[in-house]
Scaffold this motif. Structure first.
Motif, PDB file in Angstrom:
ATOM      1  N   ASN A   1      -7.078   7.087   3.563  1.00 18.14           N
ATOM      2  CA  ASN A   1      -6.949   5.766   2.968  1.00 18.14           C
ATOM      3  C   ASN A   1      -6.763   5.808   1.458  1.00 18.14           C
ATOM      4  OD1 ASN A   1      -7.516   4.909   5.556  1.00 18.14           O
ATOM      5  ND2 ASN A   1      -9.551   4.173   5.113  1.00 18.14           N
ATOM      6  N   LEU A   2      -6.407   4.651   0.929  1.00 18.72           N
ATOM      7  CA  LEU A   2      -6.313   4.427  -0.502  1.00 18.72           C
ATOM      8  C   LEU A   2      -7.370   3.405  -0.876  1.00 18.72           C
ATOM      9  CD1 LEU A   2      -4.849   4.512  -3.282  1.00 18.72           C
ATOM     10  CD2 LEU A   2      -3.433   2.651  -2.418  1.00 18.72           C
ATOM     11  N   TYR A   3      -8.160   3.701  -1.897  1.00 16.18           N
ATOM     12  CA  TYR A   3      -9.170   2.780  -2.398  1.00 16.18           C
ATOM     13  C   TYR A   3      -8.733   2.368  -3.791  1.00 16.18           C
ATOM     14  CZ  TYR A   3     -11.850   4.542   1.494  1.00 16.18           C
ATOM     15  OH  TYR A   3     -12.253   4.887   2.756  1.00 16.18           O
ATOM     16  N   ASP A   4      -8.532   1.063  -3.985  1.00 14.88           N
ATOM     17  CA  ASP A   4      -7.975   0.512  -5.212  1.00 14.88           C
ATOM     18  C   ASP A   4      -8.988  -0.446  -5.823  1.00 14.88           C
ATOM     19  OD1 ASP A   4      -6.109  -0.284  -7.145  1.00 14.88           O
ATOM     20  OD2 ASP A   4      -5.294  -1.841  -5.844  1.00 14.88           O
TER      21      ASP A   4
ATOM     22  N   SER B   1       0.828  -1.210   0.000  1.00 15.08           N
ATOM     23  CA  SER B   1       0.000   0.000   0.000  1.00 15.08           C
ATOM     24  C   SER B   1       0.860   1.257   0.000  1.00 15.08           C
ATOM     25  CB  SER B   1      -0.971   0.003   1.182  1.00 15.08           C
ATOM     26  OG  SER B   1      -0.285   0.084   2.398  1.00 15.08           O
ATOM     27  N   MET B   2       1.972   1.248   0.691  1.00 19.56           N
ATOM     28  CA  MET B   2       2.864   2.407   0.697  1.00 19.56           C
ATOM     29  C   MET B   2       3.462   2.624  -0.696  1.00 19.56           C
ATOM     30  SD  MET B   2       2.454   3.691   3.568  1.00 19.56           S
ATOM     31  CE  MET B   2       3.710   4.939   3.572  1.00 19.56           C
ATOM     32  N   THR B   3       3.806   1.524  -1.374  1.00 24.11           N
ATOM     33  CA  THR B   3       4.329   1.624  -2.733  1.00 24.11           C
ATOM     34  C   THR B   3       3.276   2.209  -3.653  1.00 24.11           C
ATOM     35  OG1 THR B   3       5.748  -0.282  -2.351  1.00 24.11           O
ATOM     36  CG2 THR B   3       5.330   0.321  -4.645  1.00 24.11           C
TER      37      THR B   3
ATOM     38  N   VAL C   1      -9.620   2.444 -11.164  1.00 23.32           N
ATOM     39  CA  VAL C   1      -9.818   3.682 -10.435  1.00 23.32           C
ATOM     40  C   VAL C   1      -9.086   3.555  -9.110  1.00 23.32           C
ATOM     41  CG1 VAL C   1     -11.529   5.238  -9.410  1.00 23.32           C
ATOM     42  CG2 VAL C   1     -12.118   3.923 -11.463  1.00 23.32           C
ATOM     43  N   ASN C   2      -8.249   4.519  -8.795  1.00 25.18           N
ATOM     44  CA  ASN C   2      -7.559   4.570  -7.508  1.00 25.18           C
ATOM     45  C   ASN C   2      -7.884   5.904  -6.861  1.00 25.18           C
ATOM     46  OD1 ASN C   2      -5.844   2.069  -7.553  1.00 25.18           O
ATOM     47  ND2 ASN C   2      -5.203   3.036  -9.450  1.00 25.18           N
TER      48      ASN C   2
END
Length: 158
Positions: free
Chosen positions: A111-114, A4-6, A104-105
């Motif tokens: 947060n990150l939604y992937d 997730s950090m990447t 879509v990101n």
């Protein structure tokens, strides 16, 4: 967590690249979009999650100077949405796959939604709709995701 950090670092890099490629030195070309704003509406599990108007739109050019079908749209640093691999023909559908391209990101302050699966549809020259599933990082919760991103700037992408 490393993944997730990447992914966050990649999204921030894309957004930075996009802002750089939309600088004033590109304004001298005839193919630059006249409108660099847009709107979006995104639902998670049927509930309104994000909505924005007059958001900043970023377009990316390839090495030949042509616009590619990857765009960013956002409202400052609070929300950044990267839409990649969307169809360039009205009515065409792209299938979102596990690796996020096409997909879509969404990067919010928390947060990150992937996206993990679903479809992207070019519903008009200025509107791209999506429907599928996404994962919330770092919580790893899954949601259904639907919505659209609209901008006159997409018209230069074909």
């Amino acid at each position: 967590m490393k993944k997730s950090m990447t992914l966050i670092a990649i999204l921030v890099s894309i957004f930075s690249l996009t802002l750089t490629s939309c600088s004033s030195d590109d304004d001298n070309t005839n193919s630059s979009p006249e409108v660099e704003t847009g709107s979006y509406k995104i639902y998670l599990d049927g509930a309104l999650f994000l909505e924005g108007t007059n958001a900043q739109v970023g377009l990316i050019k390839d090495n030949q100077g042509n616009y590619v079908n990857t765009v960013t749209i956002g409202t400052g640093t609070e929300v950044v949405i990267v839409l990649s691999g969307f169809p360039t023909t009205i009515g065409e559908i792209s299938t979102m796959v596990y690796d996020g391209d096409p997909g879509v990101n969404i990067l919010t302050e928390q947060n990150l939604y992937d996206t993990r699966s679903g479809t992207l549809t070019r519903t008009s020259a200025s509107k791209i709709s999506f429907d599928g599933t996404c994962t919330d990082w770092p919580n790893l919760q899954s949601y259904s995701i639907t919505g659209y991103i609209e901008s006159e700037a997409w018209k230069v992408i074909n």
